[in-house]
Design an enzyme around this catalytic site. Structure first.
Site: not given
Ligand code: TGC
Ligand code: FAD
Length: 391
Positions: A141, A144, A370
């Site tokens: 759930n 992002s 990411e």
């Molecule tokens: P927000 O209130 O902005 O921040 C919370 C706290 O975090 C700090 N912060 C950071 N610190 C270090 N690096 C960054 N890039 C940071 N961004 C924010 C911020 O200063 C704050 O600190 P504090 O001390 O005040 O508490 O957080 P938010 O809840 O509004 O979210 C912001 C947002 C949307 C940018 C963030 O949550 C985000 O980046 N969402 C995307 C999620 C994502 O990238 N997930 C990836 C999952 S892992 C993955 O996909 C692995 S794929 C691996 C592979 O196969 O290669």
């Molecule tokens: P959602 O967050 O549901 O987003 C759906 C759409 O809504 C997107 O287009 C997004 O840009 C848009 N959206 C969301 N919020 C907003 C906003 N505030 N404003 C405007 N648009 C918005 N995660 C891990 O933790 N570890 C891993 O190792 C990992 N590996 C992965 C491997 C694969 C192959 C894939 C596909 C994903 C992996 N992920 C992993 C998860 C990945 O990080 C998430 O898929 C990603 O962060 C997006 O989350 P979601 O898929 O739930 O999309």
């Protein structure tokens, strides 16, 4: 089929690299040519992760290249890490994903937030590839918006009780350990290491992917798992913990995507010089030259962006927003080039004889994981206006 790899370097960026950078790059490039290119199409078609690569990547030093040698890493700089990612993603995004996750999402948090005992116990085994790790942040759930995560730990005195589920986790079905992010009773995000074999911990595989088919993806399910207290990271609290790991992984992806783009460009260029229509190589037509020239321009811009980001990272000056911009730009650049280069090959471009469709499908995940393309744009918007538009 694959053509000889003539990696584009239009602005002579090689002149900016050290001998060490070139040695590291050449070792990985040779391994990709020898061990990945011949098998990767079949692995992707069969939806099989080539497990043997984990030991081989460990032997090559591709796990934790910037982690100090005393913990099993290679003690290299961040440009070396970037170059490794570029070379691996030339082979396939799945191969780069494995190295990204192991390095930036498992070794980095253990090294940065872990106890001395945790570092000694896990890092050398992760570096050598004897142990595989994964990273659990995303939930069914909450993708992002990881700050709304539901996974919980409860302090039970001798141990923490972990409950919840993570989804879309690279390498989860094959990993020995998982770095997991969960909230405590106060709602504070904490990081911990869960080990396979702990009662109540399972990691089912995700099926039916059209993208990253040569990568293992799965879930992490925690049903009253007892986590020993020594497995918690003592030195980090809050969402900034996992986000710091993402900075490192996103940095690597900014470099990695260039490898996929260069493979597509290189293939399209050589094919267009060989393939004749209307009695001429298709490379002689202006429309095809436009595509090739624009691809090389975009690759060159991405290389310059990555290189500058690398120098900032080496100086510990790369901001998260700069990393977001580079990840977003370079992944979109690679996806566009995969599509354009596929067209240059006409019908042949849709086959597994050439790498474009595989890269294109992979990059659909890379542009989502990411942090999605849109989320990185909002991070830039936030940085330049001071207004967060996420909510
Ligand atoms: P927000 O209130 O902005 O921040 C919370 C706290 O975090 C700090 N912060 C950071 N610190 C270090 N690096 C960054 N890039 C940071 N961004 C924010 C911020 O200063 C704050 O600190 P504090 O001390 O005040 O508490 O957080 P938010 O809840 O509004 O979210 C912001 C947002 C949307 C940018 C963030 O949550 C985000 O980046 N969402 C995307 C999620 C994502 O990238 N997930 C990836 C999952 S892992 C993955 O996909 C692995 S794929 C691996 C592979 O196969 O290669
Ligand atoms: P959602 O967050 O549901 O987003 C759906 C759409 O809504 C997107 O287009 C997004 O840009 C848009 N959206 C969301 N919020 C907003 C906003 N505030 N404003 C405007 N648009 C918005 N995660 C891990 O933790 N570890 C891993 O190792 C990992 N590996 C992965 C491997 C694969 C192959 C894939 C596909 C994903 C992996 N992920 C992993 C998860 C990945 O990080 C998430 O898929 C990603 O962060 C997006 O989350 P979601 O898929 O739930 O999309």
């Amino acid at each position: 089929m694959s053509y000889p790899y003539l990696a584009p370097d239009y602005f002579q960026l090689d002149d900016l690299l050290t001998d060490e950078h070139k040695i590291v790059r050449s070792a990985i490039r040779d391994w990709v040519t020898r061990s990945i290119i011949p098998i990767i199409d079949q692995a992707a078609q069969n939806n099989e992760f080539p497990v043997r690569i984990i030991k081989e990547l460990g032997e090559l030093g591709a796990f934790g290249p910037f982690i100090p040698q005393e913990y099993g890493g290679a003690g290299l700089d961040h440009i070396s890490y970037g170059l490794i990612m570029t070379e691996l993603e030339r082979g396939d995004s799945a191969i780069r994903s494995t190295a990204s996750v192991q390095t930036s999402l498992v070794m980095y948090p253990i090294f940065t937030f872990g106890t001395e005992d945790q570092k000694r116990k896990y890092l050398p085994l992760l570096a050598s590839g004897e142990m595989t790790g994964c990273f659990g942040l995303t939930e069914p759930n909450h993708g992002s918006d990881p700050g709304s995560m539901e996974t919980r730990i409860e302090d039970k005195g001798d141990y923490f009780l972990l409950n919840g589920a993570k989804m879309w986790i690279t390498n989860s079905p094959i990993a020995d350990i998982a770095v997991v992010w969960a909230k405590d009773e106060k709602g504070m995000v904490r990081g911990l290491i869960a080990e396979k074999g702990m009662a109540g911990f399972s990691a089912p595989k995700t099926h039916n992917k059209w993208s990253l088919r040569a990568s293992e993806t799965g879930e992490l399910v925690f049903d009253n798992v007892k986590i020993p207290k020594e497995n918690i990271f003592p030195n980090i609290r809050g969402l900034k913990g996992p986000l710091m790991c993402l900075n490192s992984a996103r940095y690597g992806i900014a470099w990695g995507a260039i490898g996929a783009a260069m493979d597509c460009y290189n293939t399209a260029l050589q094919y267009s010089l060989e393939r004749k229509q209307f009695s001429k190589p298709i490379a002689s037509f202006q429309l095809q030259q436009k595509k090739l020239a624009e691809m090389l321009t975009e690759i060159t811009k991405a290389q310059l962006l990555a290189w500058r980001l690398g120098t900032l990272k080496n100086a510990n000056k790369a901001s998260p927003a700069q990393i977001s911009m580079a990840k977003r730009n370079n992944v979109k650049m690679a996806l566009d080039i995969a599509r354009e280069s596929r067209q240059i090959l006409g019908a042949m471009g849709i086959t597994g004889d050439f790498p474009m469709m595989r890269h294109m499908m992979n990059l659909e995940s890379v542009i989502t994981y990411e942090g999605t393309h849109d989320i990185h744009l909002l991070i830039t918007g936030n940085d330049i206006t001071g207004i967060a538009a996420f909510e």
